[in-house]
Design a protein around this motif. Structure first.
Motif, short mmCIF file in Angstrom:
data_model
loop_
_atom_site.label_atom_id
_atom_site.label_comp_id
_atom_site.label_asym_id
_atom_site.label_seq_id
_atom_site.Cartn_x
_atom_site.Cartn_y
_atom_site.Cartn_z
N ILE A 147 -8.34 -7.65 -37.28
CA ILE A 147 -8.29 -6.60 -36.28
C ILE A 147 -8.63 -5.28 -36.95
CG2 ILE A 147 -6.80 -5.23 -34.73
CD1 ILE A 147 -7.27 -7.95 -33.56
N TYR A 148 -9.46 -4.45 -36.30
CA TYR A 148 -9.71 -3.12 -36.79
C TYR A 148 -9.64 -2.12 -35.63
CZ TYR A 148 -14.54 -3.56 -35.04
OH TYR A 148 -15.65 -3.73 -34.24
N GLU A 149 -9.51 -0.87 -35.97
CA GLU A 149 -9.34 0.19 -34.97
C GLU A 149 -8.29 -0.21 -33.92
OE1 GLU A 149 -13.04 1.58 -33.36
OE2 GLU A 149 -13.93 1.76 -35.36
N VAL A 150 -7.18 -0.68 -34.43
CA VAL A 150 -5.97 -1.05 -33.67
C VAL A 150 -6.14 -2.30 -32.82
CG1 VAL A 150 -4.25 -0.29 -31.96
CG2 VAL A 150 -5.20 1.36 -33.58
N THR A 151 -7.25 -2.37 -32.05
CA THR A 151 -7.37 -3.43 -31.05
C THR A 151 -8.64 -4.27 -31.15
OG1 THR A 151 -8.44 -1.93 -29.50
CG2 THR A 151 -6.03 -2.05 -29.38
N ARG A 152 -9.58 -3.89 -31.98
CA ARG A 152 -10.89 -4.54 -31.96
C ARG A 152 -10.95 -5.74 -32.90
NH1 ARG A 152 -15.48 0.05 -31.70
NH2 ARG A 152 -16.66 -1.80 -31.06
N SER A 175 5.13 -6.78 -36.42
CA SER A 175 5.13 -5.33 -36.33
C SER A 175 4.76 -4.68 -37.66
CB SER A 175 6.49 -4.81 -35.88
OG SER A 175 7.48 -5.15 -36.83
N CYS A 176 4.32 -3.44 -37.58
CA CYS A 176 3.90 -2.67 -38.75
C CYS A 176 4.27 -1.21 -38.48
CB CYS A 176 2.41 -2.85 -38.95
SG CYS A 176 1.65 -1.77 -40.19
N SER A 198 1.96 1.58 -30.58
CA SER A 198 2.79 2.49 -29.80
C SER A 198 3.47 3.43 -30.77
CB SER A 198 3.82 1.72 -28.98
OG SER A 198 4.66 2.62 -28.27
N GLY A 199 3.15 4.69 -30.68
CA GLY A 199 3.72 5.66 -31.61
C GLY A 199 3.36 5.32 -33.04
N GLY A 201 -0.91 8.63 -36.53
CA GLY A 201 -1.83 9.75 -36.50
C GLY A 201 -3.30 9.40 -36.41
N TYR A 202 -3.61 8.12 -36.59
CA TYR A 202 -5.01 7.70 -36.60
C TYR A 202 -5.19 6.40 -35.82
CZ TYR A 202 -5.21 10.98 -40.52
OH TYR A 202 -5.13 12.11 -41.30
#
Lengths: 118, 110
Positions: B50-55, B21-22, B69-70, B31-32
């Motif tokens: 990983i970039y842009e959360v999921t890529r 987790s982070c 999430s949040g 926010g981004y």
């Protein structure tokens, strides 16, 4: 294949200025999409963003280091540089240069160790 | 400007899944959509996983996945392999083109 290579003195005396250069090959530093940044990692510790610069020279610095940091870019040499003034032992670290896009670092140099010691 | 919060360590057996987790704030992670994860083996430069959360960048195995999430982002490594043992760092874009890093998580493959 983009490559980044850090260069500069490996030993700096306390209170003096640390100067590093990052040479970019395999791509142009004048890209309007990317920023170019410096990150450091003290021995055995985590990563710390130092600052970023774009091809036009617009800079963004870590607020905690801002008073001692200067970054510049030389598009004719495809290089960008970092200066950290008034260094102390706390500035001893592995210094990396990297390419950034919205804070995401997709290409890194191999890093260069800078030791602050008299 | 505070660092993002990661657990100092995580572990799993080969073949298992582990999630790191982070946690940040609404001014950065929440926010981004610009959260990234890096793998660092001893003596090596960090590598974007990983970039842009999921890529995932080209060449990164699909065993690595990201989510958010949040104000908390997560990296999941499925089907753990010995070579996955490394330090993992999260990062987030923040206002004013700032970049925040997590403190790092040492992943041990048991």
């Amino acid at each position: 294949q983009l490559q980044l290579q850090e260069s500069g003195p490996g030993l700096v005396k306390p209170s003096e200025t640390l100067s590093l250069t990052c040479t970019v090959s395999g791509g142009s530093i004048t890209s309007t999409i990317y920023y170019w940044g410096w990150i450091r990692q003290p021995p055995g510790k985590g990563l710390e963003w130092i600052g970023s610069i774009d091809y036009s020279g617009s800079t963004y610095y870590n607020p905690s280091l801002k008073s001692r940091i200067t970054m510049s870019v030389d598009t004719s040499k495809n290089q960008f540089s970092l200066r950290v003034s008034s260094v102390t032992a706390a500035d001893t670290a592995l210094y990396y240069c990297a390419r950034l896009w919205y804070g995401q670092l997709d290409d890194w140099g191999q890093g260069t160790l800078v030791t602050v010691s008299s | 400007q505070s660092a993002l919060t990661q657990p100092p360590s995580a572990s799993g057996s080969p073949g298992q899944s582990v999630t790191i987790s982070c946690t940040g704030t609404s001014s950065d992670v929440g926010g981004y959509h610009y959260v990234s994860w890096y793998q660092q083996h001893p003596g090596k430069a960090p590598k974007l996983m990983i970039y842009e959360v999921t890529r995932r960048p080209s060449g990164v195995p699909d065993r690595f996945s990201g989510s958010k999430s949040g104000n908390t982002a997560s990296l999941t490594v499925s089907g753990l392999q010995a070579e996955d043992e490394a330090d993992y760092y999260c990062s987030s874009y923040a206002a004013n083109n700032d970049v925040l890093f997590g403190g790092g998580t040492k992943l041990t493959v048991l």
